[in-house]
Motif scaffolding. Structure first.
Motif, PDB file in Angstrom:
ATOM      1  N   LEU A  52    -114.980  44.167-128.351  1.00 30.34           N
ATOM      2  CA  LEU A  52    -116.082  44.336-127.267  1.00 30.34           C
ATOM      3  C   LEU A  52    -117.441  44.556-127.830  1.00 30.34           C
ATOM      4  O   LEU A  52    -118.347  44.250-127.328  1.00 30.34           O
ATOM      5  CB  LEU A  52    -115.478  45.444-126.506  1.00 30.34           C
ATOM      6  N   SER A  53    -117.480  45.309-128.909  1.00 28.81           N
ATOM      7  CA  SER A  53    -118.708  45.383-129.648  1.00 28.81           C
ATOM      8  C   SER A  53    -119.535  44.258-129.999  1.00 28.81           C
ATOM      9  O   SER A  53    -120.700  43.984-129.759  1.00 28.81           O
ATOM     10  CB  SER A  53    -118.634  46.385-130.831  1.00 28.81           C
ATOM     11  N   VAL A  54    -118.745  43.157-130.468  1.00 27.05           N
ATOM     12  CA  VAL A  54    -119.155  42.002-130.894  1.00 27.05           C
ATOM     13  C   VAL A  54    -119.445  40.964-129.709  1.00 27.05           C
ATOM     14  O   VAL A  54    -120.775  40.521-129.622  1.00 27.05           O
ATOM     15  CB  VAL A  54    -118.264  41.043-131.493  1.00 27.05           C
ATOM     16  N   ILE A  59    -123.768  38.950-126.238  1.00 29.03           N
ATOM     17  CA  ILE A  59    -124.369  38.784-124.729  1.00 29.03           C
ATOM     18  C   ILE A  59    -125.684  39.240-124.736  1.00 29.03           C
ATOM     19  O   ILE A  59    -126.815  38.689-124.271  1.00 29.03           O
ATOM     20  CB  ILE A  59    -123.452  39.468-123.749  1.00 29.03           C
ATOM     21  N   ALA A  60    -126.182  40.325-125.614  1.00 31.50           N
ATOM     22  CA  ALA A  60    -127.650  40.467-125.753  1.00 31.50           C
ATOM     23  C   ALA A  60    -128.333  39.588-126.355  1.00 31.50           C
ATOM     24  O   ALA A  60    -129.438  39.575-126.125  1.00 31.50           O
ATOM     25  CB  ALA A  60    -127.680  41.971-126.408  1.00 31.50           C
ATOM     26  N   GLU A  63    -129.379  37.131-123.929  1.00 34.13           N
ATOM     27  CA  GLU A  63    -130.350  37.621-122.994  1.00 34.13           C
ATOM     28  C   GLU A  63    -131.408  37.533-123.663  1.00 34.13           C
ATOM     29  O   GLU A  63    -132.613  37.177-122.858  1.00 34.13           O
ATOM     30  CB  GLU A  63    -129.909  39.005-122.746  1.00 34.13           C
ATOM     31  N   VAL A  64    -131.934  37.644-124.774  1.00 36.82           N
ATOM     32  CA  VAL A  64    -133.072  37.671-125.503  1.00 36.82           C
ATOM     33  C   VAL A  64    -133.370  36.233-126.284  1.00 36.82           C
ATOM     34  O   VAL A  64    -134.344  35.955-126.712  1.00 36.82           O
ATOM     35  CB  VAL A  64    -133.255  38.788-126.727  1.00 36.82           C
ATOM     36  N   GLN A  65    -132.485  35.338-125.828  1.00 31.03           N
ATOM     37  CA  GLN A  65    -132.582  34.027-126.353  1.00 31.03           C
ATOM     38  C   GLN A  65    -132.631  33.819-128.091  1.00 31.03           C
ATOM     39  O   GLN A  65    -133.380  33.119-128.403  1.00 31.03           O
ATOM     40  CB  GLN A  65    -133.651  33.182-125.674  1.00 31.03           C
ATOM     41  N   ALA A  66    -132.022  34.620-128.660  1.00 30.30           N
ATOM     42  CA  ALA A  66    -132.053  34.603-129.870  1.00 30.30           C
ATOM     43  C   ALA A  66    -131.125  33.465-130.490  1.00 30.30           C
ATOM     44  O   ALA A  66    -130.142  33.146-129.830  1.00 30.30           O
ATOM     45  CB  ALA A  66    -131.364  36.031-130.667  1.00 30.30           C
ATOM     46  N   ASP A  67    -131.370  32.963-131.664  1.00 27.53           N
ATOM     47  CA  ASP A  67    -131.021  31.564-132.273  1.00 27.53           C
ATOM     48  C   ASP A  67    -129.461  32.465-132.817  1.00 27.53           C
ATOM     49  O   ASP A  67    -129.871  33.431-133.568  1.00 27.53           O
ATOM     50  CB  ASP A  67    -131.523  31.029-133.148  1.00 27.53           C
ATOM     51  N   LEU A  68    -128.484  31.686-132.659  1.00 26.67           N
ATOM     52  CA  LEU A  68    -127.187  31.984-133.511  1.00 26.67           C
ATOM     53  C   LEU A  68    -126.964  31.274-134.517  1.00 26.67           C
ATOM     54  O   LEU A  68    -126.787  29.939-134.579  1.00 26.67           O
ATOM     55  CB  LEU A  68    -126.131  32.208-132.282  1.00 26.67           C
ATOM     56  N   VAL A 111    -118.101  32.839-123.194  1.00 27.64           N
ATOM     57  CA  VAL A 111    -117.736  31.633-123.609  1.00 27.64           C
ATOM     58  C   VAL A 111    -118.792  30.608-123.826  1.00 27.64           C
ATOM     59  O   VAL A 111    -118.861  29.790-124.750  1.00 27.64           O
ATOM     60  CB  VAL A 111    -116.493  31.062-122.487  1.00 27.64           C
ATOM     61  N   GLY A 112    -119.771  30.790-122.770  1.00 23.66           N
ATOM     62  CA  GLY A 112    -120.849  29.779-123.096  1.00 23.66           C
ATOM     63  C   GLY A 112    -121.604  29.963-124.440  1.00 23.66           C
ATOM     64  O   GLY A 112    -122.246  29.178-125.157  1.00 23.66           O
ATOM     65  N   ILE A 113    -121.747  31.269-124.769  1.00 19.96           N
ATOM     66  CA  ILE A 113    -122.676  31.583-126.006  1.00 19.96           C
ATOM     67  C   ILE A 113    -121.722  31.288-127.335  1.00 19.96           C
ATOM     68  O   ILE A 113    -122.215  30.683-128.074  1.00 19.96           O
ATOM     69  CB  ILE A 113    -122.721  33.032-125.919  1.00 19.96           C
ATOM     70  N   VAL A 114    -120.389  31.233-127.160  1.00 24.82           N
ATOM     71  CA  VAL A 114    -119.555  30.942-128.396  1.00 24.82           C
ATOM     72  C   VAL A 114    -119.500  29.420-128.510  1.00 24.82           C
ATOM     73  O   VAL A 114    -119.549  29.075-129.586  1.00 24.82           O
ATOM     74  CB  VAL A 114    -118.021  31.386-128.143  1.00 24.82           C
ATOM     75  N   GLN A 115    -119.348  28.723-127.209  1.00 25.24           N
ATOM     76  CA  GLN A 115    -119.414  27.213-127.189  1.00 25.24           C
ATOM     77  C   GLN A 115    -120.811  26.829-127.915  1.00 25.24           C
ATOM     78  O   GLN A 115    -120.849  25.858-128.891  1.00 25.24           O
ATOM     79  CB  GLN A 115    -119.450  26.599-126.014  1.00 25.24           C
TER      80      GLN A 115
END
Length: 138
Positions: A52-54, A59-60, A63-68, A111-115
């Motif tokens: 959950l912490s991850v 998600i945060a 929200e700030v549109q950080a590059d992953l 799911v969208g973020i992980v994809q």
């Protein structure tokens, strides 16, 4: 730890960014992603996306549109498959109680973020590798 190795190897390369206030931080499980974050290095291990912490940090970051930037630290890491996403939806829905963000279920946002994370090519960083090999990969 892999995150510590990545931090040690990247810090000297970020001198100009440090002058602008960018600092490479390792987040603890209880940490909140700073709103000023622009890039997030995700050290991928098996079971990572079930914590959950991850989930909250990812998600945060969305929200700030950080590059992953994905870094794989286990040679047995399972890259996401359709079955993985089905399992992830079940685990996160239970953990979050079906909560929503901006009208969307939190699990679908994740799911969208992980994809999106795996649209990039992940770098493998094995803490047991020699420092020269690690420097080349990073």
């Amino acid at each position: 730890c892999t995150a510590c190795i990545v931090q040690k190897l990247l810090t000297p390369l970020l001198i100009a960014d440090q002058r602008e206030g960018m600092v490479l931080q390792i987040l603890k499980p209880t940490s909140v992603l700073p709103a000023s974050a622009r890039q997030v290095v995700v050290v991928c291990t098996n079971g990572l996306f079930e914590r959950l912490s991850v989930v909250e940090v990812l998600i945060a970051a969305g929200e700030v549109q950080a590059d992953l930037i994905p870094i794989v630290s286990e040679s047995t890491f399972r890259f996401p498959t359709p079955a993985f996403y089905t399992e992830l939806r079940e685990v996160i829905t239970k953990a979050t109680g079906g909560s929503q963000i901006g009208g969307m279920l939190k699990v679908e946002v994740l799911v969208g973020i992980v994809q999106g994370l795996f649209r990039e090519i992940a770098t493998e960083v094995n803490p047991q590798d020699q420092e020269l090999v690690l420097r080349i990969r990073i």
